[in-house]
Design a protein around this motif. Sequence first.
Motif, PDB file in Angstrom:
ATOM      1  N   THR A   1      -4.478  62.169 -38.926  1.00  0.00           N
ATOM      2  CA  THR A   1      -5.704  62.576 -38.250  1.00  0.00           C
ATOM      3  C   THR A   1      -6.862  61.701 -38.707  1.00  0.00           C
ATOM      4  O   THR A   1      -6.924  61.326 -39.893  1.00  0.00           O
ATOM      5  CB  THR A   1      -6.030  64.058 -38.546  1.00  0.00           C
ATOM      6  OG1 THR A   1      -7.305  64.393 -38.007  1.00  0.00           O
ATOM      7  CG2 THR A   1      -6.013  64.352 -40.024  1.00  0.00           C
ATOM      8  N   PRO A   2      -7.788  61.352 -37.807  1.00  0.00           N
ATOM      9  CA  PRO A   2      -8.925  60.497 -38.216  1.00  0.00           C
ATOM     10  C   PRO A   2      -9.789  61.128 -39.300  1.00  0.00           C
ATOM     11  O   PRO A   2     -10.480  60.418 -40.026  1.00  0.00           O
ATOM     12  CB  PRO A   2      -9.727  60.329 -36.914  1.00  0.00           C
ATOM     13  CG  PRO A   2      -8.775  60.633 -35.823  1.00  0.00           C
ATOM     14  CD  PRO A   2      -7.817  61.641 -36.371  1.00  0.00           C
ATOM     15  N   GLY A   3      -9.745  62.454 -39.437  1.00  0.00           N
ATOM     16  CA  GLY A   3     -10.598  63.122 -40.403  1.00  0.00           C
ATOM     17  C   GLY A   3      -9.946  63.364 -41.748  1.00  0.00           C
ATOM     18  O   GLY A   3     -10.453  64.157 -42.543  1.00  0.00           O
ATOM     19  N   GLY A   4      -8.847  62.677 -42.039  1.00  0.00           N
ATOM     20  CA  GLY A   4      -8.122  62.935 -43.272  1.00  0.00           C
ATOM     21  C   GLY A   4      -8.490  62.025 -44.421  1.00  0.00           C
ATOM     22  O   GLY A   4      -9.397  61.190 -44.332  1.00  0.00           O
ATOM     23  N   ARG A   5      -7.776  62.190 -45.507  1.00  0.00           N
ATOM     24  CA  ARG A   5      -7.944  61.340 -46.687  1.00  0.00           C
ATOM     25  C   ARG A   5      -7.615  59.902 -46.314  1.00  0.00           C
ATOM     26  O   ARG A   5      -6.591  59.637 -45.667  1.00  0.00           O
ATOM     27  CB  ARG A   5      -7.003  61.817 -47.790  1.00  0.00           C
ATOM     28  CG  ARG A   5      -6.890  60.903 -49.007  1.00  0.00           C
ATOM     29  CD  ARG A   5      -5.818  61.435 -49.958  1.00  0.00           C
ATOM     30  NE  ARG A   5      -5.604  60.527 -51.084  1.00  0.00           N
ATOM     31  CZ  ARG A   5      -4.692  60.704 -52.036  1.00  0.00           C
ATOM     32  NH1 ARG A   5      -3.913  61.788 -52.005  1.00  0.00           N
ATOM     33  NH2 ARG A   5      -4.545  59.838 -53.026  1.00  0.00           N
ATOM     34  N   PRO A   6      -8.449  58.946 -46.693  1.00  0.00           N
ATOM     35  CA  PRO A   6      -8.154  57.556 -46.341  1.00  0.00           C
ATOM     36  C   PRO A   6      -6.835  57.096 -46.948  1.00  0.00           C
ATOM     37  O   PRO A   6      -6.577  57.302 -48.136  1.00  0.00           O
ATOM     38  CB  PRO A   6      -9.342  56.784 -46.929  1.00  0.00           C
ATOM     39  CG  PRO A   6     -10.440  57.787 -47.030  1.00  0.00           C
ATOM     40  CD  PRO A   6      -9.765  59.092 -47.350  1.00  0.00           C
TER      41      PRO A   6
ATOM     42  N   GLU B   1     -10.952  54.569 -39.181  1.00  0.00           N
ATOM     43  CA  GLU B   1     -11.954  55.357 -38.486  1.00  0.00           C
ATOM     44  C   GLU B   1     -11.898  55.182 -36.976  1.00  0.00           C
ATOM     45  O   GLU B   1     -12.708  55.762 -36.256  1.00  0.00           O
ATOM     46  CB  GLU B   1     -13.351  54.987 -39.010  1.00  0.00           C
ATOM     47  CG  GLU B   1     -13.519  55.335 -40.485  1.00  0.00           C
ATOM     48  CD  GLU B   1     -14.895  54.994 -41.002  1.00  0.00           C
ATOM     49  OE1 GLU B   1     -15.715  54.466 -40.216  1.00  0.00           O
ATOM     50  OE2 GLU B   1     -15.161  55.261 -42.187  1.00  0.00           O
ATOM     51  N   ALA B   2     -10.974  54.373 -36.475  1.00  0.00           N
ATOM     52  CA  ALA B   2     -10.819  54.221 -35.028  1.00  0.00           C
ATOM     53  C   ALA B   2     -10.023  55.394 -34.471  1.00  0.00           C
ATOM     54  O   ALA B   2      -9.159  55.967 -35.145  1.00  0.00           O
ATOM     55  CB  ALA B   2     -10.122  52.905 -34.704  1.00  0.00           C
ATOM     56  N   VAL B   3     -10.325  55.761 -33.229  1.00  0.00           N
ATOM     57  CA  VAL B   3      -9.607  56.855 -32.566  1.00  0.00           C
ATOM     58  C   VAL B   3      -8.422  56.272 -31.803  1.00  0.00           C
ATOM     59  O   VAL B   3      -8.576  55.334 -31.013  1.00  0.00           O
ATOM     60  CB  VAL B   3     -10.544  57.626 -31.610  1.00  0.00           C
ATOM     61  CG1 VAL B   3      -9.776  58.729 -30.895  1.00  0.00           C
ATOM     62  CG2 VAL B   3     -11.719  58.208 -32.381  1.00  0.00           C
TER      63      VAL B   3
ATOM     64  N   ALA C   1      -0.446  55.643 -36.431  1.00  0.00           N
ATOM     65  CA  ALA C   1      -0.824  55.865 -37.823  1.00  0.00           C
ATOM     66  C   ALA C   1       0.409  56.135 -38.687  1.00  0.00           C
ATOM     67  O   ALA C   1       0.524  55.647 -39.815  1.00  0.00           O
ATOM     68  CB  ALA C   1      -1.800  57.033 -37.912  1.00  0.00           C
ATOM     69  N   ALA C   2       1.339  56.932 -38.156  1.00  0.00           N
ATOM     70  CA  ALA C   2       2.551  57.235 -38.915  1.00  0.00           C
ATOM     71  C   ALA C   2       3.354  55.973 -39.201  1.00  0.00           C
ATOM     72  O   ALA C   2       3.921  55.811 -40.297  1.00  0.00           O
ATOM     73  CB  ALA C   2       3.400  58.246 -38.148  1.00  0.00           C
ATOM     74  N   LEU C   3       3.396  55.052 -38.235  1.00  0.00           N
ATOM     75  CA  LEU C   3       4.102  53.792 -38.453  1.00  0.00           C
ATOM     76  C   LEU C   3       3.479  53.011 -39.609  1.00  0.00           C
ATOM     77  O   LEU C   3       4.185  52.414 -40.424  1.00  0.00           O
ATOM     78  CB  LEU C   3       4.071  52.940 -37.185  1.00  0.00           C
ATOM     79  CG  LEU C   3       5.121  53.239 -36.121  1.00  0.00           C
ATOM     80  CD1 LEU C   3       4.856  52.405 -34.876  1.00  0.00           C
ATOM     81  CD2 LEU C   3       6.518  52.970 -36.653  1.00  0.00           C
TER      82      LEU C   3
END
Length: 431
Positions: A85-90, A132-134, A141-143
Amino acid sequence: MPRFHLVSLFPEFFDSPLSTALMGRARETGVVTFSFHDPRAFSTDKHRHVDDRPYGGGPGMVMQGEPVARALRSIERPGRMLLMTPGGRPFNQALARELALEEDLTLVCGRYEGLDARLLELFPLEPVSVGEAVLNGGETAALAVVESVARLMPGFMGKEESGEEESFSHGLLEYPHYTRPETLEGLPVPEVLLSGDHARIAAWRRAASLAATLAARPDMLDDAPLDREDARVLADQPRERPGRNLSFCLMHYPVLLGEKNSGASSLTNLDIHDIARISRSYAMGPFYAVTPLEDQLRVLEDILRHWTRGPGGRGNPDRARALELVRPAVSLDAAVAQLREHAGAPPRLVASSAVWPAHKRAPAPLTPGRVRDWCREGPVLLCLGTAQGLAPEVLERCDGQLRPLRFLGYNHLSVRSAAAILADRILGDYC
């Protein structure tokens, strides 16, 4: 051997990337394994719906909790459970190393506007963001997470140490690489790489990593393990210096002396010294001290004479260099005129305050990053209030007001303390 469990509405998304190059070979040899869990397979709706409209209205659809919950519970050994998710821990290399120690990892790929928030209460989901991109969904992201973690596994890379030589592994960006031919369209390989001197090559690569990080990701230097030689290399690097366009203006008039009364405050030796030293330390422009009172201007002149042309400066040259930045001014207009002449352009005025703007319809307060951007465009005069703060007529003249430094509790910093914090937040260590 890590086992990745991918919860996704589109498991076919992973077919090609997980079967290609190093990842494909690692999968064939059993270095990594994958299982896929499609929430649609756990939907009880006859049309296999997995989304619905959000409560409270709004755009888009939300992934329903029930199918995702059933998919998660179908995994016998989920291990740590990450929600993309974009709002998670970097997500960074340190987290990748941490995850590489796990035997099982479950990655949940959101879609639409996200998942029903109650899933985070029902399961130990750890929100993780790769940037931070949607994106269209969490699969991309999982990849990124899968590849970063898998390459740390023994047997994944052809040369084990290569994984530790790459970008971010030592808190810095990677140095540039070269190969044959020695000259490419007139551009030669750096001579040091042809020298055979391994110590020189290592030093060059370290310096090149520092330079690349300073240029592209200076924020990483805050956490990088730096030594004295690294600091010397960084100090010698050419870089943008927006601080030269930022000047403090310490206002002694007009300032608030009470809730509704404005007037003049007294100039203090400590404020002049400390704010001058801050200005010099952050490579800022001239520091303007504003007072219309003749006796206060004489006090200021005495201070400057002692430290820039008198015995104080001869005994403490560093202090003299700082005090050389101080410019007396009888008014804000006079300070603006001086800075305009110095910079060759009219400055933007920025107010600092310990309180939020009084009016609900006032523009949103400025952030330090926004002021930094203004400094890259031209001169900025940052007004600091003494006594109980800047008078309303000063605030009205400013192009913007910074939000309070400490707005979550006790908030009574001295003006020189506030100046130091503002300089650091706007300019940081590397601007």
